[in-house]
Write a protein that holds these residues in place. Structure first.
Motif, PDB file in Angstrom:
ATOM      1  N   ALA A 110       0.848  -1.195   0.000  1.00  0.00           N
ATOM      2  CA  ALA A 110       0.000   0.000   0.000  1.00  0.00           C
ATOM      3  C   ALA A 110       0.880   1.241   0.000  1.00  0.00           C
ATOM      4  O   ALA A 110       2.065   1.183   0.337  1.00  0.00           O
ATOM      5  N   ASP A 111       0.286   2.359  -0.409  1.00  0.00           N
ATOM      6  CA  ASP A 111       0.930   3.660  -0.244  1.00  0.00           C
ATOM      7  C   ASP A 111       0.503   4.230   1.104  1.00  0.00           C
ATOM      8  O   ASP A 111      -0.662   4.126   1.492  1.00  0.00           O
ATOM      9  N   CYS A 112       1.440   4.842   1.784  1.00  0.00           N
ATOM     10  CA  CYS A 112       1.133   5.397   3.104  1.00  0.00           C
ATOM     11  C   CYS A 112       1.707   6.807   3.198  1.00  0.00           C
ATOM     12  O   CYS A 112       2.915   7.010   3.061  1.00  0.00           O
ATOM     13  N   GLY A 113       0.825   7.776   3.408  1.00  0.00           N
ATOM     14  CA  GLY A 113       1.260   9.142   3.664  1.00  0.00           C
ATOM     15  C   GLY A 113       1.537   9.304   5.148  1.00  0.00           C
ATOM     16  O   GLY A 113       0.629   9.168   5.979  1.00  0.00           O
ATOM     17  N   ILE A 114       2.789   9.571   5.513  1.00  0.00           N
ATOM     18  CA  ILE A 114       3.223   9.583   6.918  1.00  0.00           C
ATOM     19  C   ILE A 114       3.545  11.007   7.351  1.00  0.00           C
ATOM     20  O   ILE A 114       4.219  11.760   6.637  1.00  0.00           O
ATOM     21  N   ALA A 115       3.066  11.361   8.542  1.00  0.00           N
ATOM     22  CA  ALA A 115       3.428  12.623   9.192  1.00  0.00           C
ATOM     23  C   ALA A 115       3.904  12.299  10.602  1.00  0.00           C
ATOM     24  O   ALA A 115       3.376  11.385  11.245  1.00  0.00           O
ATOM     25  N   THR A 116       4.908  13.015  11.087  1.00  0.00           N
ATOM     26  CA  THR A 116       5.485  12.741  12.407  1.00  0.00           C
ATOM     27  C   THR A 116       5.252  13.908  13.353  1.00  0.00           C
ATOM     28  O   THR A 116       5.004  15.045  12.934  1.00  0.00           O
ATOM     29  N   PHE A 117       5.361  13.620  14.668  1.00  0.00           N
ATOM     30  CA  PHE A 117       5.211  14.653  15.693  1.00  0.00           C
ATOM     31  C   PHE A 117       5.954  14.210  16.946  1.00  0.00           C
ATOM     32  O   PHE A 117       6.276  13.026  17.133  1.00  0.00           O
ATOM     33  N   SER A 118       6.250  15.164  17.804  1.00  0.00           N
ATOM     34  CA  SER A 118       7.035  14.887  19.016  1.00  0.00           C
ATOM     35  C   SER A 118       6.167  14.242  20.084  1.00  0.00           C
ATOM     36  O   SER A 118       4.996  14.602  20.263  1.00  0.00           O
ATOM     37  N   ARG A 119       6.767  13.263  20.803  1.00  0.00           N
ATOM     38  CA  ARG A 119       6.097  12.614  21.933  1.00  0.00           C
ATOM     39  C   ARG A 119       7.103  12.417  23.060  1.00  0.00           C
ATOM     40  O   ARG A 119       8.262  12.046  22.819  1.00  0.00           O
TER      41      ARG A 119
ATOM     42  N   GLN B  37      13.494   7.019  24.015  1.00  0.00           N
ATOM     43  CA  GLN B  37      14.313   8.068  23.419  1.00  0.00           C
ATOM     44  C   GLN B  37      14.713   7.683  21.997  1.00  0.00           C
ATOM     45  O   GLN B  37      15.053   6.536  21.717  1.00  0.00           O
ATOM     46  N   GLY B  38      14.675   8.654  21.117  1.00  0.00           N
ATOM     47  CA  GLY B  38      14.999   8.397  19.717  1.00  0.00           C
ATOM     48  C   GLY B  38      13.784   8.104  18.862  1.00  0.00           C
ATOM     49  O   GLY B  38      13.882   8.072  17.630  1.00  0.00           O
ATOM     50  N   GLY B  39      12.631   7.878  19.476  1.00  0.00           N
ATOM     51  CA  GLY B  39      11.415   7.603  18.726  1.00  0.00           C
ATOM     52  C   GLY B  39      10.605   8.873  18.494  1.00  0.00           C
ATOM     53  O   GLY B  39      10.868   9.919  19.081  1.00  0.00           O
ATOM     54  N   ALA B  40       9.620   8.770  17.639  1.00  0.00           N
ATOM     55  CA  ALA B  40       8.730   9.902  17.342  1.00  0.00           C
ATOM     56  C   ALA B  40       7.333   9.359  17.080  1.00  0.00           C
ATOM     57  O   ALA B  40       7.158   8.229  16.609  1.00  0.00           O
ATOM     58  N   GLY B  41       6.362  10.162  17.420  1.00  0.00           N
ATOM     59  CA  GLY B  41       5.004   9.786  17.071  1.00  0.00           C
ATOM     60  C   GLY B  41       4.768   9.940  15.578  1.00  0.00           C
ATOM     61  O   GLY B  41       5.414  10.756  14.915  1.00  0.00           O
ATOM     62  N   PHE B  42       3.882   9.151  15.055  1.00  0.00           N
ATOM     63  CA  PHE B  42       3.558   9.290  13.633  1.00  0.00           C
ATOM     64  C   PHE B  42       2.091   8.950  13.402  1.00  0.00           C
ATOM     65  O   PHE B  42       1.469   8.207  14.165  1.00  0.00           O
ATOM     66  N   ILE B  43       1.547   9.523  12.347  1.00  0.00           N
ATOM     67  CA  ILE B  43       0.239   9.134  11.842  1.00  0.00           C
ATOM     68  C   ILE B  43       0.397   8.830  10.363  1.00  0.00           C
ATOM     69  O   ILE B  43       1.292   9.349   9.701  1.00  0.00           O
ATOM     70  N   GLY B  44      -0.437   7.950   9.854  1.00  0.00           N
ATOM     71  CA  GLY B  44      -0.340   7.561   8.451  1.00  0.00           C
ATOM     72  C   GLY B  44      -1.702   7.269   7.872  1.00  0.00           C
ATOM     73  O   GLY B  44      -2.639   6.896   8.591  1.00  0.00           O
ATOM     74  N   LEU B  45      -1.816   7.442   6.571  1.00  0.00           N
ATOM     75  CA  LEU B  45      -3.060   7.162   5.857  1.00  0.00           C
ATOM     76  C   LEU B  45      -2.745   6.170   4.750  1.00  0.00           C
ATOM     77  O   LEU B  45      -1.993   6.480   3.816  1.00  0.00           O
ATOM     78  N   LEU B  46      -3.303   4.961   4.873  1.00  0.00           N
ATOM     79  CA  LEU B  46      -3.046   3.888   3.916  1.00  0.00           C
ATOM     80  C   LEU B  46      -4.026   3.955   2.758  1.00  0.00           C
ATOM     81  O   LEU B  46      -5.228   4.144   2.962  1.00  0.00           O
ATOM     82  N   ALA B  47      -3.522   3.742   1.555  1.00  0.00           N
ATOM     83  CA  ALA B  47      -4.361   3.631   0.363  1.00  0.00           C
ATOM     84  C   ALA B  47      -3.896   2.398  -0.397  1.00  0.00           C
ATOM     85  O   ALA B  47      -2.814   2.392  -0.987  1.00  0.00           O
TER      86      ALA B  47
END
Length: 738
Positions: free
Chosen positions: A205-214, A219-229
């Motif tokens: 699938a294609d996934c549009g990913i956006a990240t944000f701080s959590r 440590q070293g990780g980041a929050g993310f959201i994605g939209l699968l098509a």
């Protein structure tokens, strides 16, 4: 036990044998691809390969090589090769790699490995260099065609990295079919990515990913959201993880054991709750913003801060999934970019195909509203619309709604609950609200109503309750099917009396078909009359008021062939009509109709002839003549019979499909069937010596004001179905459902 150990070799022993050099092991990825793992001299890239010293197996292998950390005398480098093959299940003995002049020859191990075992062998052989081996190997496999077995193998390779790269904490579905993901990861990059959605049946699938701080993750990780098509439907509850290429290579994020699953009405709120904190490419953020503003099952148009409002007065859905929608759109400042009808992933734009109507009532309703004050023109009111929408599908699960998109990309929604009606009934309800003098009437009929009727399916009418009021089954002769509409309800007693006074019809089987409400009111009284007159009568009910539909219900409920059809609005001029029709049928066959006359003894119908200008048009040659002008004529061949009164073969009626249910009135409905029967080779005849008296068939709704519009619609529908086709295609009938 020894045999079992040989059949399932320990992976550490397998890796040790490979380290000695000159040996390789094979893992069938699927029927056309082998993964070969071995050790020897340095080798990498695209290399000619041959299996079992057979020139027919010559192919090109994609090889990833690496230097061994512990080098035995016979091998300095390990390698993993992908070999396309026509038969991955064939016995494997030898492998040649390299050019003809200096090939390297390897011997296959006695057993092929399962994917999981081959991954373990590769991990032991590569050691600390596993990441440098896995990523190009997966890249190479992703560039090939990816079936389910290959995807499962790719996921197994990616999971060879120890531990998960993160977790999916929320998985939500949308009405548009996309899947929303929220979680955290160590290597997720913002932007669009090609990913593998892991589960029982993995898919790409294609996934549009956006990240944000959590702050609540390692440590070293980041929050993310994605939209699968994806190219195929996905269900949130079936997703077990996500394989993606992030910073530093391919990674795997599994679904958290306490993950939340969201439905289409809940997901947009979850997207909005975090969207403003994220960063990504403009295209991805635009997709996420659109998903955050998607349908949540409630009306949002009335909350728009701009002067735009939308309302639906009627929405009718036929059995085929075709829609007829009427309503209004108030947009004096032209903020609206499009109006779409949506159901799940299916959509249809409406504002580029609808017909606009004058709606002064909408102007009056919003004149004093603050948003609209001083913006509305009191002279023109082009706010109304009527539109036909077809091809959306008959999916009854996904909610139906209107989607209104503004020029600034904002969207608003209006949930819809269509009334499911037969197309004829839907149109009759709709035209009650149309002014016959409306300037847009021609476009409404031609672009909306007629296409709706043509695209709709009308189920064949059938009977409900059946009541035998006499010895119907014991009577002899073709049955007389009488269709009595609402206008004839009060005349049933004298009508039955006339049938009883005629010696021929008194002993013929009579099937009287009534609308269900009329049946409920009159069944007891008719039964008493039939028993008093000793008529072999069978009483039937049907959920229709149209005379031709009542006749068709009666035809389908009986098994006799032929049948005599008689509209309840007609009365025989003389007795003996039944016998003369039957005799003529026995002599010539086909369909035979008598003369139909008005009560002043002028001809209403005396045969239909093909129009001189078009073989698809019919005309009555003797209409208006006095009965005396035609009474002495003999049985005459005609283009089409009248089904208000005739004798005909029942089987021919059924093969032709019966009456076309899309017509609103009776005239074109009868002509349509007459032309179809004529095209199929069934001859039609007119018997002038038999006459029936009666007026024109009344419009079944009883609305005289609607009759001209009904006639206009039926004429357009008839023309659309019988329009001549270009030369070479023949005159194809444009069949709506009959």
């Amino acid at each position: 036990m020894a045999g079992a150990e040989q059949a399932l070799p320990q992976t550490s022993q397998t890796a040790a044998r490979i380290m000695r050099g000159g040996r390789v092991v094979a893992c069938p990825i699927d029927d056309t691809l082998l993964l070969v793992i071995g050790a020897g001299a340095p080798v990498a890239g695209q290399v000619p390969a041959q299996i079992n010293d057979d020139p027919a197996t010559a192919t090109s292998a994609s090889i990833i090589g690496w230097r061994l950390a512990s080098q035995p005398p016979t091998a300095t480098h390990g390698f993993a090769a992908l070999l396309p093959t026509n038969d991955a299940g064939r016995p494997l003995t030898t492998l040649r790699l390299g050019q003809e002049g200096s090939p390297r020859r390897y011997i296959f191990g006695p057993r092929t490995l399962a994917v999981r075992d081959s991954v373990t062998v590769l991990a032991e052989l590569a050691g600390a260099q596993l990441a440098e081996v896995l990523d190009p190997l997966v890249d190479a496999m992703m560039q090939m065609s990816t079936g389910r077995r290959r995807l499962a193998a790719i996921v197994a390779l990616i999971q060879a990295r120890k531990g998960s790269d993160g977790f999916l904490e929320f998985v939500g579905e949308t009405h548009e079919g996309a899947i929303f993901l929220r979680g955290w990861a160590r290597a997720a990059d913002p932007g669009n990515a090609r990913v593998i959605v892991c589960g029982e049946n993995p898919v790409v699938a294609d996934c549009g990913i956006a990240t944000f701080s959590r702050q609540d993750i390692p440590q070293g990780g980041a929050g993310f959201i994605g939209l699968l098509a994806a190219s195929e439907p996905l269900r949130a509850r079936d997703i077990e993880g996500l394989a993606y290429r992030g910073r530093g290579g391919w990674r795997y994020a599994s679904v958290h054991e306490h993950r939340l699953i969201g439905g289409p009405t809940e997901t947009p709120g979850h997207i909005r709750s975090v969207l403003l904190q994220t960063h990504s490419t403009p295209a991805v953020l635009l997709r996420l913003r659109s998903a955050a503003n998607s349908f949540e099952g409630r009306e949002t148009i009335s909350t728009l801060p701009v002067p735009v409002r939308l309302g639906v007065d009627n929405i009718f859905q036929a059995n085929s999934g075709a829609f007829l929608i009427s309503g209004w759109l108030l947009d004096p400042d032209e903020h609206v970019q499009s109006v779409r009808l949506r159901r799940g992933q299916s959509e249809m734009r409406l504002d580029d195909r609808w017909t606009r109507l004058e709606r002064s009532d909408v102007t009056d309703a919003f004149t004093e509203e603050p948003l609209f004050k001083s913006m509305l023109d009191r002279e023109t009111h082009p706010h109304g619309f009527i539109v036909f929408a077809g091809g959306l599908g008959a999916d009854g699960v996904a909610p139906l709604h209107l989607e209104l998109t503004l020029k600034d990309s904002r969207r608003a929604f209006l949930p819809l609950t269509p009334a499911r009606l037969p197309p004829r009934q839907a149109v009759l309800r709709q035209i009650k609200s149309i002014d016959p003098e409306n300037w847009g009437l021609t476009e409404i009929v031609d672009r909306q109503i007629v296409p709706f009727l043509c695209a709709s399916e009308s189920p064949s009418p059938g009977v409900g309750a059946i009541l035998d009021a006499g010895a119907f089954d014991e009577a002899s002769g073709p049955p007389i099917i009488v269709a009595a509409g609402q206008a004839e309800e009060k005349e049933l007693a004298p009508f039955l009396g006339l049938l009883a006074l005629d010696p021929q019809t008194r002993h013929a089987p009579i099937a009287l078909v009534l609308h269900s409400e009329c049946f409920r009111r009159q069944a007891g009284r008719i039964r008493q009359l039939a028993q008093f007159y000793r008529l072999p009568l069978r009483l039937m009910s049907a959920e229709t008021a149209d005379v031709y539909d009542l006749l068709e219900a009666g035809i389908r409920a009986l098994s006799s062939d032929p049948v005599v059809l008689l509209a309840g609005s007609l009365l025989p001029r003389r007795s003996g009509w039944y016998g003369r029709l039957v005799s003529a049928y026995e002599e010539s066959g086909g369909i035979i109709s008598p003369t139909l006359a008005y009560e002043d003894h002028s001809v209403r119908w005396a045969g239909s002839w093909a129009d001189a200008q078009s073989e698809n048009s019919l005309s009555g040659r003797y209409a208006g003549y006095p009965l005396s002008a035609v009474t002495g004529l003999k049985l005459t061949r005609i283009a089409a019979a009248s089904f208000e009164c005739c004798i005909m073969p029942r089987e021919a009626f059924l093969v032709a499909g019966g009456f076309a249910g899309s017509y609103l009135g009776s005239r074109q409905k009868g002509q349509d069937l007459g032309l179809r029967l004529s095209r199929s080779g069934i001859e039609s005849w007119w018997l002038p010596s038999v006459q029936m008296l009666g007026s024109d068939e009344p419009f079944s709704t009883g609305s005289a004001s609607a009759a001209p519009l009904v006639e206009r619609i039926d004429e357009r529908l008839f023309s659309a179905r019988w329009a001549p086709q270009p030369q070479g295609e023949g005159n194809r009938i444009k069949e709506a459902s009959a």
